[in-house]
Design a protein around this motif. Structure first.
Motif, PDB file in Angstrom:
ATOM      1  N   SER A 141       0.798  -1.228   0.000  1.00 20.22           N
ATOM      2  CA  SER A 141       0.000   0.000   0.000  1.00 20.22           C
ATOM      3  C   SER A 141       0.828   1.275   0.000  1.00 20.22           C
ATOM      4  O   SER A 141       0.384   2.316   0.485  1.00 20.22           O
ATOM      5  CB  SER A 141      -0.969   0.015   1.196  1.00 20.22           C
ATOM      6  N   THR A 142       2.026   1.202  -0.546  1.00 20.74           N
ATOM      7  CA  THR A 142       2.852   2.402  -0.649  1.00 20.74           C
ATOM      8  C   THR A 142       3.722   2.283  -1.902  1.00 20.74           C
ATOM      9  O   THR A 142       3.585   1.347  -2.678  1.00 20.74           O
ATOM     10  CB  THR A 142       3.687   2.616   0.622  1.00 20.74           C
ATOM     11  N   ILE A 143       4.598   3.231  -2.118  1.00 22.57           N
ATOM     12  CA  ILE A 143       5.349   3.309  -3.370  1.00 22.57           C
ATOM     13  C   ILE A 143       6.836   3.455  -3.081  1.00 22.57           C
ATOM     14  O   ILE A 143       7.230   4.202  -2.181  1.00 22.57           O
ATOM     15  CB  ILE A 143       4.855   4.510  -4.215  1.00 22.57           C
ATOM     16  N   SER A 144       7.643   2.755  -3.844  1.00 27.17           N
ATOM     17  CA  SER A 144       9.093   2.784  -3.660  1.00 27.17           C
ATOM     18  C   SER A 144       9.679   4.158  -3.993  1.00 27.17           C
ATOM     19  O   SER A 144       9.034   4.998  -4.624  1.00 27.17           O
ATOM     20  CB  SER A 144       9.756   1.728  -4.543  1.00 27.17           C
ATOM     21  N   GLU A 145      10.920   4.343  -3.593  1.00 24.74           N
ATOM     22  CA  GLU A 145      11.611   5.624  -3.788  1.00 24.74           C
ATOM     23  C   GLU A 145      11.760   5.974  -5.265  1.00 24.74           C
ATOM     24  O   GLU A 145      11.499   7.099  -5.678  1.00 24.74           O
ATOM     25  CB  GLU A 145      12.989   5.568  -3.134  1.00 24.74           C
ATOM     26  N   CYS A 146      12.207   5.017  -6.071  1.00 26.86           N
ATOM     27  CA  CYS A 146      12.397   5.251  -7.496  1.00 26.86           C
ATOM     28  C   CYS A 146      12.304   3.913  -8.226  1.00 26.86           C
ATOM     29  O   CYS A 146      12.143   2.865  -7.600  1.00 26.86           O
ATOM     30  CB  CYS A 146      13.736   5.944  -7.773  1.00 26.86           C
ATOM     31  N   PHE A 147      12.420   3.977  -9.555  1.00 30.68           N
ATOM     32  CA  PHE A 147      12.253   2.789 -10.379  1.00 30.68           C
ATOM     33  C   PHE A 147      13.249   2.819 -11.532  1.00 30.68           C
ATOM     34  O   PHE A 147      13.727   3.887 -11.931  1.00 30.68           O
ATOM     35  CB  PHE A 147      10.819   2.726 -10.936  1.00 30.68           C
ATOM     36  N   ASN A 148      13.569   1.639 -12.036  1.00 34.14           N
ATOM     37  CA  ASN A 148      14.425   1.579 -13.216  1.00 34.14           C
ATOM     38  C   ASN A 148      13.795   2.384 -14.355  1.00 34.14           C
ATOM     39  O   ASN A 148      12.581   2.334 -14.566  1.00 34.14           O
ATOM     40  CB  ASN A 148      14.625   0.130 -13.676  1.00 34.14           C
ATOM     41  N   GLY A 149      14.635   3.059 -15.112  1.00 32.01           N
ATOM     42  CA  GLY A 149      14.143   3.789 -16.267  1.00 32.01           C
ATOM     43  C   GLY A 149      13.695   2.858 -17.378  1.00 32.01           C
ATOM     44  O   GLY A 149      12.783   3.170 -18.146  1.00 32.01           O
ATOM     45  N   ASN A 150      14.325   1.683 -17.461  1.00 36.46           N
ATOM     46  CA  ASN A 150      13.947   0.687 -18.469  1.00 36.46           C
ATOM     47  C   ASN A 150      12.773  -0.155 -17.970  1.00 36.46           C
ATOM     48  O   ASN A 150      12.707  -0.488 -16.784  1.00 36.46           O
ATOM     49  CB  ASN A 150      15.123  -0.245 -18.762  1.00 36.46           C
ATOM     50  N   PRO A 151      11.849  -0.513 -18.860  1.00 34.26           N
ATOM     51  CA  PRO A 151      10.784  -1.448 -18.488  1.00 34.26           C
ATOM     52  C   PRO A 151      11.401  -2.755 -18.008  1.00 34.26           C
ATOM     53  O   PRO A 151      12.481  -3.112 -18.471  1.00 34.26           O
ATOM     54  CB  PRO A 151      10.019  -1.640 -19.806  1.00 34.26           C
ATOM     55  N   PRO A 152      10.787  -3.439 -17.049  1.00 34.18           N
ATOM     56  CA  PRO A 152       9.443  -3.203 -16.497  1.00 34.18           C
ATOM     57  C   PRO A 152       9.403  -2.231 -15.321  1.00 34.18           C
ATOM     58  O   PRO A 152       8.475  -2.298 -14.501  1.00 34.18           O
ATOM     59  CB  PRO A 152       9.008  -4.600 -16.078  1.00 34.18           C
ATOM     60  N   HIS A 153      10.383  -1.356 -15.190  1.00 38.54           N
ATOM     61  CA  HIS A 153      10.385  -0.312 -14.162  1.00 38.54           C
ATOM     62  C   HIS A 153      10.290  -0.901 -12.753  1.00 38.54           C
ATOM     63  O   HIS A 153       9.367  -0.604 -11.973  1.00 38.54           O
ATOM     64  CB  HIS A 153       9.249   0.685 -14.400  1.00 38.54           C
ATOM     65  N   VAL A 154      11.256  -1.742 -12.424  1.00 41.13           N
ATOM     66  CA  VAL A 154      11.307  -2.380 -11.106  1.00 41.13           C
ATOM     67  C   VAL A 154      11.634  -1.340 -10.039  1.00 41.13           C
ATOM     68  O   VAL A 154      12.470  -0.464 -10.236  1.00 41.13           O
ATOM     69  CB  VAL A 154      12.373  -3.499 -11.099  1.00 41.13           C
ATOM     70  N   GLY A 155      10.954  -1.446  -8.887  1.00 44.49           N
ATOM     71  CA  GLY A 155      11.168  -0.522  -7.788  1.00 44.49           C
ATOM     72  C   GLY A 155      12.561  -0.633  -7.203  1.00 44.49           C
ATOM     73  O   GLY A 155      13.109  -1.725  -7.049  1.00 44.49           O
ATOM     74  N   LYS A 156      13.136   0.516  -6.845  1.00 40.52           N
ATOM     75  CA  LYS A 156      14.482   0.582  -6.272  1.00 40.52           C
ATOM     76  C   LYS A 156      14.503   1.550  -5.094  1.00 40.52           C
ATOM     77  O   LYS A 156      13.573   2.308  -4.874  1.00 40.52           O
ATOM     78  CB  LYS A 156      15.487   1.043  -7.335  1.00 40.52           C
ATOM     79  N   GLY A 157      15.608   1.532  -4.350  1.00 37.99           N
ATOM     80  CA  GLY A 157      15.765   2.450  -3.223  1.00 37.99           C
ATOM     81  C   GLY A 157      14.888   2.064  -2.050  1.00 37.99           C
ATOM     82  O   GLY A 157      14.538   0.902  -1.858  1.00 37.99           O
ATOM     83  N   ALA A 158      14.495   3.070  -1.252  1.00 31.36           N
ATOM     84  CA  ALA A 158      13.630   2.835  -0.096  1.00 31.36           C
ATOM     85  C   ALA A 158      12.313   2.219  -0.555  1.00 31.36           C
ATOM     86  O   ALA A 158      11.786   2.580  -1.605  1.00 31.36           O
ATOM     87  CB  ALA A 158      13.376   4.140   0.647  1.00 31.36           C
ATOM     88  N   ILE A 159      11.762   1.290   0.240  1.00 37.94           N
ATOM     89  CA  ILE A 159      10.547   0.581  -0.180  1.00 37.94           C
ATOM     90  C   ILE A 159       9.281   1.393   0.054  1.00 37.94           C
ATOM     91  O   ILE A 159       8.199   0.992  -0.374  1.00 37.94           O
ATOM     92  CB  ILE A 159      10.426  -0.784   0.526  1.00 37.94           C
ATOM     93  N   SER A 160       9.394   2.524   0.748  1.00 35.63           N
ATOM     94  CA  SER A 160       8.235   3.387   0.960  1.00 35.63           C
ATOM     95  C   SER A 160       8.701   4.833   1.008  1.00 35.63           C
ATOM     96  O   SER A 160       9.596   5.172   1.779  1.00 35.63           O
ATOM     97  CB  SER A 160       7.523   3.035   2.267  1.00 35.63           C
ATOM     98  N   MET A 161       8.107   5.675   0.167  1.00 34.16           N
ATOM     99  CA  MET A 161       8.548   7.067   0.079  1.00 34.16           C
ATOM    100  C   MET A 161       7.334   7.992   0.152  1.00 34.16           C
ATOM    101  O   MET A 161       6.457   7.970  -0.718  1.00 34.16           O
ATOM    102  CB  MET A 161       9.300   7.284  -1.234  1.00 34.16           C
TER     103      MET A 161
END
Length: 264
Positions: free
Chosen positions: A226-246
């Motif tokens: 129920s939240t969104i990661s800090e950032c995502f890969n620029g290439n598809p499939p845009h996997v979440g990166k960084g902190a798991i909740s921002m």
């Protein structure tokens, strides 16, 4: 707010200062001074010295808002004084940042150097309540960002067509920092894009922006629920990166929903 605005107006020299042309200039060797602040081996990865486009867009917006508040509280002398500065900033902003060849804004300008990298920072100039750009310029900026940077989870920090682009954030801390602002997707930027898009297309833009919100639905079940990661890969499939909740990313999605509700 009075103290903050007047503080910047008094900065006539130093690492951060207000130039005669009305723009804010900031430069410290080896130190990143904007939100793109990754440092590797003691040096900023994305050093943006001089006039940064989003800083001066925010500066113009703040001055204009300050004028409206002064008028509201019958501080007309102060309003007129700041209005003169705001008009100067508006004119100089366009003269300094408008990139006619690409139909968008330079990312930063330092002396004779104008950085033409397609980055998302310019989205603020096309979406804030008080924009230094005319409607045609705002639309052109939004169109370029939609084509070059927009993904289902926000805006890339650099166009994939740029030689510096890195579409995957992985590896050691050093490798991740080198790639962090060179293509990674940041969802918080989507709120500014949505506002700029709706300012131009009004109700006709609702289906597209509502689709943006729907695209975040699948992410709510990944990583931290129920939240969104800090950032995502620029290439598809845009996997979440960084902190798991921002928080700023969650706030951005809520803000987009509120923007769409204004048209109901």
């Amino acid at each position: 707010m009075v103290e903050i605005i007047q503080h910047y107006m008094r900065l006539k020299s130093g690492a951060l200062c207000l130039h005669e042309n009305g723009l804010l200039y900031a430069k410290v060797e080896g130190t990143p001074l904007t939100w793109m602040d990754a440092v590797v081996d003691g040096q900023p990865v994305t050093w943006r010295p001089g006039y940064a486009v989003e800083v001066n867009a925010l500066w113009y917006n703040a001055l204009c808002y300050y004028v409206t508040m002064c008028d509201k509280h019958k501080r007309h002398t102060e309003a007129n004084r700041v209005k003169v500065l705001a008009e100067k900033v508006k004119q100089t902003f366009v003269e300094t940042f408008w990139n006619e060849a690409d139909g968008c804004l330079y990312d930063y300008v330092d002396g004779d150097y104008k950085d033409a990298s397609i980055r998302p920072n310019q989205v603020l100039a096309a979406s804030l309540t008080f924009s230094p750009l005319n409607v045609e310029q705002q639309k052109s900026v939004i169109d370029v960002l939609k084509k070059e940077l927009l993904t289902p989870l926000g805006l890339r920090t650099l166009s994939p067509s740029d030689p510096k682009y890195q579409g995957v954030l992985e590896g050691s801390q050093r490798q991740r920092d080198l790639a962090l602002h060179q293509g990674s997707v940041f969802p918080w930027l989507a709120a500014f894009f949505a506002e700029g898009y709706l300012n131009i297309h009004k109700r006709g833009g609702l289906p597209f922006i509502k689709k943006m919100v729907d695209d975040f639905e699948g992410e709510m079940g990944n990583h931290c629920l129920s939240t969104i990661s800090e950032c995502f890969n620029g290439n598809p499939p845009h996997v979440g990166k960084g902190a798991i909740s921002m928080a700023w990313n969650v706030a951005a999605v809520i803000r987009i929903i509120h923007l769409t509700e204004k048209y109901n």
